[in-house]
Motif scaffolding. Structure first.
Motif, PDB file in Angstrom:
ATOM      1  N   ALA A  21      -2.318   2.551  -0.176  1.00  0.00           N
ATOM      2  CA  ALA A  21      -2.168   1.210   0.399  1.00  0.00           C
ATOM      3  C   ALA A  21      -3.537   0.559   0.378  1.00  0.00           C
ATOM      4  O   ALA A  21      -4.509   1.133   0.872  1.00  0.00           O
ATOM      5  N   ARG A  30      -0.705  -3.166   5.149  1.00  0.00           N
ATOM      6  CA  ARG A  30       0.339  -2.974   4.132  1.00  0.00           C
ATOM      7  C   ARG A  30       0.801  -1.531   4.126  1.00  0.00           C
ATOM      8  O   ARG A  30      -0.003  -0.608   4.240  1.00  0.00           O
ATOM      9  N   PRO A  49       2.270   1.911   2.436  1.00  0.00           N
ATOM     10  CA  PRO A  49       2.049   2.573   1.138  1.00  0.00           C
ATOM     11  C   PRO A  49       3.155   2.241   0.143  1.00  0.00           C
ATOM     12  O   PRO A  49       4.267   1.873   0.518  1.00  0.00           O
ATOM     13  N   LYS A  50       2.838   2.400  -1.113  1.00  0.00           N
ATOM     14  CA  LYS A  50       3.830   2.150  -2.165  1.00  0.00           C
ATOM     15  C   LYS A  50       5.061   3.031  -1.970  1.00  0.00           C
ATOM     16  O   LYS A  50       6.189   2.600  -2.256  1.00  0.00           O
ATOM     17  N   ASP A  88       4.765   3.975  -9.583  1.00  0.00           N
ATOM     18  CA  ASP A  88       3.681   3.088 -10.010  1.00  0.00           C
ATOM     19  C   ASP A  88       3.407   3.247 -11.505  1.00  0.00           C
ATOM     20  O   ASP A  88       2.744   2.414 -12.108  1.00  0.00           O
ATOM     21  N   ASP A 116       0.393  -1.815  -5.432  1.00  0.00           N
ATOM     22  CA  ASP A 116      -0.268  -2.512  -4.338  1.00  0.00           C
ATOM     23  C   ASP A 116      -1.027  -3.698  -4.935  1.00  0.00           C
ATOM     24  O   ASP A 116      -1.532  -3.614  -6.060  1.00  0.00           O
ATOM     25  N   HIS A 146       5.269  -5.942  -6.253  1.00  0.00           N
ATOM     26  CA  HIS A 146       4.057  -5.741  -5.458  1.00  0.00           C
ATOM     27  C   HIS A 146       4.397  -5.582  -3.985  1.00  0.00           C
ATOM     28  O   HIS A 146       5.222  -6.326  -3.442  1.00  0.00           O
ATOM     29  N   THR A 147       3.764  -4.636  -3.342  1.00  0.00           N
ATOM     30  CA  THR A 147       4.059  -4.365  -1.936  1.00  0.00           C
ATOM     31  C   THR A 147       3.602  -5.488  -1.018  1.00  0.00           C
ATOM     32  O   THR A 147       3.990  -5.518   0.149  1.00  0.00           O
ATOM     33  N   GLY A 148       2.790  -6.407  -1.520  1.00  0.00           N
ATOM     34  CA  GLY A 148       2.377  -7.537  -0.694  1.00  0.00           C
ATOM     35  C   GLY A 148       3.439  -8.599  -0.560  1.00  0.00           C
ATOM     36  O   GLY A 148       3.329  -9.498   0.275  1.00  0.00           O
TER      37      GLY A 148
END
Length: 288
Positions: free
Chosen positions: A98, A103, A105-106, A178, A207, A268-270
Motif C-alpha cells: 500500500a 489506502r 493493500p492491493k 498486480d 496502487d 487502481h486502489t485509489g
C-alpha cells in the motif's frame, strides 16, 4: 493444537463478517438483471424452445412442441460448463503493498472484488470456485466458503503465478493480480486455460504509487518479501524508464489475453471498486 485452532477460528471470525458485508454492499451497488448468464449448450437442464433453423438435425427437433404450432421447434438445454467460474486471487507478498497509510493493500481490494463478483454470479445461478482452493459450486453456502478461503494472509514468494487447478472445461475464469512478476507463468496459465476452452479476464490491481512513481532523491526499493532490493540516490531519474517498462508490461498482458480470447484491464486502489466489478462482470459476458 487446540489453542492454535481456537486462535485461528477467532481470527477468522473477526475478519470474515467485514469482508462478507463489504462484498455484499459492493455487489448491491451494481444493478444487474435478475437472471444469470445462461447459454444454450450440452447441459442436462431444459432452457428454452427456439424455432428450428436450416441445418438443425432432425433428432434436435421437439416433435411434441412442434405439433402444437405450424413450425418446428428445437428444445435447447443449458450449457452447464459455461456457468462455472473459477477465480484466482494472487496470494503473493507483493499484493500486501500500500503506497499510503490511508489506502488498503492491493490484496484487500483483490479479495473484495473477487468476493463481490462471486456474490453477483452466485445470485445469478452460477457456480463459482477458487483455483486450487475450492471447486465451483452454487448456493449461499459457497459465498461463506469462498470468504473463508479469501481471508488468509499473503503467502508464497514476492510474486504470484496464476493457478488453473479446478477450472471447468469451457467455463470462465478471472485472474486478479498486480502481474508485476515474471510473465512466463501468466502465459503458461493462459495456455492451459485455452487448452480447456476456458475464457475470462485478467484484472491488474495496482496502487497509485506504482502507477505514478512519485519518488525522488535517495530511495531504497525493496520487494514485500525482501527478495529484491535496489538503492538509488536519484529516484526521479528512474521515473521515465519505469513508466515505459510498466506500459510495455501492460501491452504484453493485453496481447497475451487477446491471443486466447480473454480481456485485460487495470484497476487502481485509489479509486472506487464499483467500475472494476462491473467491468469484470461484463468481461465474463464477453462484452467490454
Amino acid at each position: 493444537m487446540t489453542a492454535t485452532l481456537q486462535a485461528r477460528a477467532e481470527a477468522l471470525g473477526q475478519t470474515l463478517p467485514p469482508l462478507l458485508a463489504e462484498a455484499e454492499i459492493l455487489a448491491a451497488t451494481v444493478m444487474l438483471g435478475e437472471h444469470g448468464r445462461r447459454r444454450a449448450g450440452l447441459g442436462d437442464e431444459f432452457w428454452q424452445y427456439r424455432a428450428a433453423h436450416a441445418g438443425d438435425p432432425a433428432r434436435a427437433i421437439d416433435w411434441r412442441r412442434s405439433a402444437r404450432a405450424d413450425a418446428h421447434f428445437v428444445r435447447e438445454r443449458e450449457w452447464q460448463a459455461a456457468q462455472s467460474v473459477t477465480l484466482w486471487v494472487d496470494p503473493s507478498k507483493s499484493m500486501a503493498f500500500a503506497g499510503a497509510k490511508d489506502r488498503a493493500p492491493k490484496a484487500d481490494r483483490a479479495r473484495l472484488l473477487a468476493l463481490a463478483l462471486a456474490v453477483l454470479l452466485l445470485r445469478g445461478g452460477e457456480r463459482v470456485g477458487l483455483a486450487g482452493l475450492a471447486l465451483p459450486r452454487a448456493g449461499r453456502t459457497q459465498i461463506v466458503r469462498l470468504a473463508a478461503r479469501l481471508s488468509g494472509d499473503e503467502t508464497g514468494g514476492d510474486y504470484g503465478v496464476p493457478e488453473t487447478a479446478g477450472m471447468v472445461g469451457h467455463g470462465r475464469a478471472v485472474f486478479l493480480s498486480d502481474f508485476l512478476g515474471p510473465l512466463e507463468g501468466v502465459e503458461q496459465a493462459l495456455a492451459r486455460a485455452a487448452d480447456r476452452g476456458v475464457r475470462g479476464a485478467l484484472l491488474q490491481i495496482l496502487d497509485p504509487a506504482e502507477e505514478e512513481f512519485p519518488f525522488d532523491g535517495r530511495v531504497i526499493f525493496e520487494s514485500m518479501g525482501g527478495g529484491l532490493r535496489h538503492e538509488t540516490q536519484q529516484a526521479g531519474q528512474l521515473r521515465a524508464r519505469y513508466l515505459a517498462r510498466l506500459a510495455e508490461r501492460r501491452d504484453r498482458l493485453t496481447q497475451l489475453a487477446r491471443a486466447v480470447g480473454w480481456q485485460f484491464s487495470t484497476h487502481h486502489t485509489g479509486g472506487p471498486a464499483q467500475p472494476a466489478l462491473l467491468w469484470l462482470y461484463r468481461a465474463l459476458e464477453g462484452g467490454r
